[in-house]
Design an enzyme around this catalytic site. Structure first.
Site, short mmCIF file in Angstrom:
data_model
loop_
_atom_site.label_atom_id
_atom_site.label_comp_id
_atom_site.label_asym_id
_atom_site.label_seq_id
_atom_site.Cartn_x
_atom_site.Cartn_y
_atom_site.Cartn_z
N HIS A 128 -4.42 5.20 3.06
CA HIS A 128 -4.82 4.08 2.81
C HIS A 128 -4.50 2.93 3.86
O HIS A 128 -4.47 1.97 3.86
CB HIS A 128 -4.79 3.77 1.27
N SER A 149 -11.67 -2.64 -1.35
CA SER A 149 -11.13 -2.65 -0.35
C SER A 149 -10.37 -2.07 1.32
O SER A 149 -9.78 -2.62 1.54
CB SER A 149 -10.50 -0.44 -0.88
N ASP A 184 0.60 -1.19 -0.40
CA ASP A 184 -0.22 0.02 0.06
C ASP A 184 1.09 1.34 -0.02
O ASP A 184 2.08 1.42 -0.62
CB ASP A 184 -0.93 0.32 1.00
#
Length: 1095
Positions: free
Chosen positions: A423, A589, A392
């Site tokens: 994120h 996600s 990520d």
């Protein structure tokens, strides 16, 4: 998939090519038995893989130890391991590592090449989240491009840097290359052997250097390097751009920004915009308890309607879009690469939905409490001993929520390991946070953070490949990928995923946020060896945004597999923020790290059981323990909702075995077995294909012993069923497929009732360490089907699937040019994907719909009343044209729904300039009009290259013509409907809005029969009927604004019975005279690379 068709020329009966339906239970997947040469179908290797026809031919197993000696330039297999020496092998010699033993599945070059050709390049990317203030939304803008003159050179094995450079030098020395240079990769994997390099090449003559590289015996493939840039804009909830915004930017280009210049982007870079909504802090928590607006679907389940509407990008300084560049830039939420699957806003609407308000219970504050992780914690199971990798945006070393960050690695060109976007922090928090208010599932797991995106939101394909290699080196146990994209033919990415799972890495990936459309699964979650995760809300309803199955690898010849594998909570889930607080996000996600955290926790609880945990056994346990959601079909929920405690119970008693997904075939069970349960079987129909996934928990490789066997239950009329199979000759890695073709035997021609039986399959895997005998597993697959007598011809419709092409592998543009937020036509154009509502409407109207996955030469036209050709992109064989003409003369009717085709517009909507090899120039328009005109020429019918759009009225019905075409010529004895529409081509090419009166959009024709021919059911001599309409968008869920199902009913009334509905007669216009000015093929089109038709 087809039955074992043998195309023959039946000269006594006709000059056309016919297909003998020779179904065989012994049928095995080989290259030669799909269609013989007489059908002239060129079957490319990637189609064999998509069908699963040739997974591997043989696998030999031997123990290989890898070491990196100083003197060996080749792939290194022998020598001793020193301490923590890294062990890994290339995908062509895929190893499974456990402690100091490396089990390798050795594949021949031909076998590996067959596997490799199943995919094509794509740019991975990821969408950011942010620790923005309460009530803010993140506007995300993406720019992506192929890096000019920069290529990924993949090798057939792992080599040192010196050896790789010698290979490249040997390949390029004799070529006309002006200059070449291997790009240095300064990351943790650079000290180890690698299976690829990034090379910059300046060629004197186009493709000279690339061809030389591809010809080198050590080179597996050469693909373009790709890059994606993201731009964040923070706006308050109340800030909404005007509705007219998209009209202002629809067909404008974007000038170079500073980021584009810095990263060498071409002028015609591809952009898209999407929006993420988040809630943080107390204000966000309070909003959870309020009433949430929902969409309630007819299939007896409710979806939270996310407050994410398609929004317009605000003009903000340098991000304003201006100019009238001649190149068109699409704005889209569907990039050519994998993107982050945090919830966006581009959700498609389907028919049959309405909105209402209802009071929901308060949403739980802790996802771990909801899934009962505390039960395992109380047993001392907290994730200890398991390595979990998060790919990520990085993570801060000093973040208070994480106590066991084992390693942070940076794969970008920035000198930081921290998360500048938020994120990566959120995903890592869901998996392993120790924060009291937002606990992760496995707080004691070893966190391995892979930073693959910069703070400027840039990533490269090569960064992912290096990071994947390093994860193998570090013997990571679990890997979470909250990214996805539609390209299941992305060579480097898919290959590396196979290699990861072959090395016992359990990969968990989000299934996608493209729901509620069907056929919208994202890769790699759609792969058999990956745990694909869908999303639900806290009312146990499938989230509206969660992508739906089926997989589309297998089309057009076959049928898709069941995906997602499981579903879990993905709506308003709490996770860690960058500031050390908690935040809430939605999307698959989010659901993906929920499962990844659960998998990590489960694995830590059974470490004492040794090596029973692998990608297959973990998936088997999750599936076996999942709780099925009522009223939801398998292409929405997979095996059901994650049950953490039950999964632990399954794993605690697990014994290595093979299993099937789905575990049974019941063609009568609605809703779970939708769409199979919607139409009974009958004699003479196209085979019903159920594509079953085989999970092999016994080993990374295996095989089906002998062949599957059908056991009909005689008292339950099982002998009336005819069952045939295709299957993976080798199960690797950890999985394979078993395609079950179900037809009605001749004995059941006039019988009605239910038939039952079961299929037995025996799976064998090589012995593990310390074992002397192969591992054996016997599996049963129960089968139940409803049968009816064969329906009459005028009730049977044949859907042409064979002539539908889509992305991947080529750039096939959308049929509606107004919908620039999703330019790729990637939903397969199947009656059970984006034509789902049309299919259900036809079934409700009493029609029986079958799918043709083979050329027109391979079906018996006397059985069908109407052949539907909708939005075709494929070419036609001369034999097909000849046979269809004869079939229509004998009474077959044809309905054609076409779409736009205009060479100038196709050039306008290209993605990249010519310096990038024109990789993303459209290979055709919305439809392949030149090919359709070739097919329809014998009736004097042709379509134009005009592009029209607009509202009109036909009878009492309001209609919308969305980017369609018009008739260029039509016989005078036919009926033509004309309407006034907008000339969309003029608008796109010259920015001028013009109204075009009397555009011929619909033609109906009663053809003439051959002397002596007649339709037995009508007892009158008559040829079939031909209908041509210029737009398919009104049938397609991908673009549906106003459906035209009533029009389809009226057209079928004409084609099936010969009766002309008054709505057409009353609106008949002037005929369309013949012309020689017809659309031609675009020069230098790449359609031939993707077409099955070779001339």
């Amino acid at each position: 998939m087809l039955t074992n068709h043998k195309c023959i020329g039946n000269k006594e009966k006709s000059n056309s090519y016919m297909c003998a339906n020779a179904t065989s239970i012994e049928r095995i997947r080989t290259k030669k038995n799909i269609l013989p040469f007489r059908c002239r179908v060129y079957w490319k290797p990637e189609w064999h893989i998509s069908l699963g026809i040739i997974f591997l031919v043989c696998v030999s197993t031997k123990s290989l130890a890898l070491a990196f000696s100083d003197g060996d330039d080749g792939v290194l297999f022998s020598s001793e391991n020193n301490d923590d020496s890294v062990q890994f092998v290339a995908r062509r010699l895929s190893s499974v590592m456990e402690d100091d033993t490396t089990l390798s599945e050795s594949l021949s070059d031909d076998e590996a090449e067959s596997l490799e050709k199943s995919s094509e390049n794509q740019i991975p990317d990821i969408e950011p989240c942010s620790t923005s203030k309460n009530g803010q939304r993140i506007k995300v803008q993406y720019t992506t491009s192929i890096v000019e003159n920069e290529y990924i050179v993949a090798f057939k094995g792992y080599y040192r840097q010196e050896a790789r450079q010698r290979f490249i030098q040997a390949a390029l020395n004799d070529s006309n290359v002006v200059r070449w240079e291997v790009v240095a990769r300064n990351n943790p994997a650079s000290d180890y052997p690698s299976d690829f390099d990034v090379v910059q090449i300046q060629e004197l003559h186009k493709n000279d250097g690339l061809d030389s590289l591809k010809d080198h015996p050590a080179v597996k493939r050469v693909t373009a390097q790709r890059m994606v840039i993201r731009h964040l804009h923070f706006v308050n909830d109340t800030e909404e751009p005007p509705d007219e915004f998209w009209n202002d930017v629809l067909f404008t280009n974007i000038s170079h920004t500073e980021e584009q210049k810095a990263y060498n982007l071409s002028d015609s870079s591809f952009r898209y915009h999407e929006e993420i909504e988040e809630r943080g802090g107390e204000e966000g928590e309070e909003e959870q308890d309020r009433a949430i607006e929902e969409d309630i679907e007819e299939m007896d389940y409710n979806d939270i309607k996310e407050n994410h509407e398609e929004t317009k990008l605000p003009c903000d300084g340098d991000n304003c879009i201006h100019g009238n560049d001649e190149k068109l830039t699409w704005t889209a939420s569907r990039p050519l690469r994998r993107s982050s699957l945090t919830l966006g806003t581009a959700f498609w609407q389907t028919t049959g939905r309405h909105s209402s308000r209802r009071l929901l219970r308060a949403i739980p504050r802790q996802i771990t409490t909801t899934l009962q992780a505390d039960v395992l914690w109380s047993m001392g199971i907290t994730g200890a001993g398991v390595k979990v990798a998060v790919f990520d945006t990085g993570l801060s070393k000093s973040h208070p929520h994480f106590k066991r960050i084992k390693e942070r690695t940076n794969w970008t060109n920035e000198k930081t390991l921290d998360d500048g976007l938020g994120h990566g922090t959120f995903v890592a928090g869901v998996i392993a946070s120790g924060g009291k208010t937002c606990l992760g599932f496995a707080p004691d797991a070893e966190l391995h953070i892979y930073r693959v995106f910069t703070n400027n939101q840039v990533s490269y394909t090569s960064w992912f490949l290096d990071a994947f290699n390093y994860a193998i080196l570090k013997k990571v146990d679990v890997l979470n990928l909250s990214i996805g994209g539609p390209d299941f033919m992305d060579h480097p990415f898919v290959d590396k995923v196979w290699e990861l799972t072959a090395n016992r890495v359990i990969m968990v990936s989000a299934i996608g946020n493209d729901g509620p459309l069907y056929g919208t699964l994202n890769n790699p979650a759609d792969q058999m060896d990956v745990i694909g995760v869908g999303g639900i809300n806290f009312e146990d309803q499938i989230a509206r945004f969660s992508s739906r199955g089926m997989t589309t690898w297998e089309l057009p010849q076959g049928y898709g597999r069941v995906k997602p594998d499981i579903v879990t909570y993905g709506t308003l889930v709490q996770g860690s923020s960058m500031e050390g607080k908690c935040r809430q996000l939605s999307g698959t996600s989010v659901a993906s790290p929920v499962v990844a955290g659960a998998v990590t926790l489960l694995a830590s609880g059974v470490l004492h059981r040794g090596g029973i945990i692998n990608p297959a056994s973990m998936k088997q346990a999750l599936m076996a323990s999942a709780r099925r959601l009522p009223g939801v079909n398998m292409f929405e929920q997979g095996h059901g909702k994650l049950d953490l405690v039950k999964a632990y119970q399954v794993l605690s008693k697990y014994k290595p075995q093979a299993s099937l997904s789905p575990t049974y075939i019941d063609l009568t069970e609605c809703q779970y077995m939708w769409p199979y349960c919607t139409q009974p079987l009958y004699y003479g129909a196209m085979p019903t294909i159920v594509n079953v996934t085989i999970l092999n928990g016994m080993g990374v490789s295996g095989r089906i012993v002998d062949k599957p066997v059908w056991h009909p239950y005689t008292p339950q009329y099982g002998h009336h069923l005819s069952i045939a199979f295709t299957y993976s000759e080798v199960l690797w890695p950890w999985s394979g497929h078993l395609a079950v073709w179900i037809t009605v035997a001749e004995s059941g021609k006039d019988w009605e009732g239910f038939a039952r039986g079961h299929i037995s399959v025996t799976i064998e895997s090589p012995p593990e360490e310390g074992e002397t005998q192969p591992r054996i597993s016997h599996v049963k697959l129960p089968v139940k089907a409803k049968m009816i007598p064969t329906p009459p011809r005028h009730k049977r419709i044949l859907w042409d699937q064979f002539h539908n092409l889509r992305y991947p592998p080529g750039y096939f543009p959308r049929d509606n040019l107004r919908m620039t937020n999703d330019p790729l036509d990637w939903n397969a154009d199947h009656i059970h994907t984006n034509f789902k509502d049309m299919y259900q409407h036809l079934r409700n109207s009493g029609y029986y719909v079958e799918v043709l996955g083979s050329p027109f030469t391979c079906f018996d036209a006397s059985k069908y009343g109407t052949l539907m050709i909708v939005d075709p992109e494929e070419e036609y064989f001369p034999e097909e044209v000849m046979k269809l003409k004869q079939d229509v003369e004998k009474g077959l009717s044809v309905v054609v729904f076409a779409d736009w085709y205009n060479v100038s517009i196709m050039k306008k909507v290209k993605f990249y300039d010519e310096n990038t090899k024109q990789l993303w120039m459209p290979v055709t328009g919305g439809s392949n009009i030149p090919a359709l005109n070739y097919l329809l020429a014998s009736w004097g019918v042709a379509l134009s290259d005009g592009v029209y759009e607009g509202d009109f009225t036909l009878g009492d019905h309001d209609m919308y013509f969305a980017t369609g075409t018009s008739l260029a010529q039509f016989p005078q004895d036919g009926t033509v409907v004309r309407k006034t529409l907008n000339d969309q081509a003029e608008e796109m090419l010259r920015a001028e809005t013009e109204s075009s009166p009397d555009v011929p959009i619909l033609g109906l024709l009663q053809t003439k029969s051959r002397v002596g021919d007649e339709i037995p059911e009508m007892n009158q001599p008559s040829g079939g009927r031909l209908v041509v309409y210029g737009d398919s968008n009104c049938l397609d869920n991908s673009h549906l604004q106003k459906d035209c199902f009533w029009l389809l009913d009226a057209l079928l009334e004409f084609t099936m019975t010969g009766h002309m509905p008054s709505v057409f007669a009353l609106n008949a216009g002037a005929p369309v005279p013949p012309t020689t000015d017809l659309p031609t093929k675009m020069e230098h089109s790449n359609l031939h690379k993707h077409s099955k038709v070779k001339r």
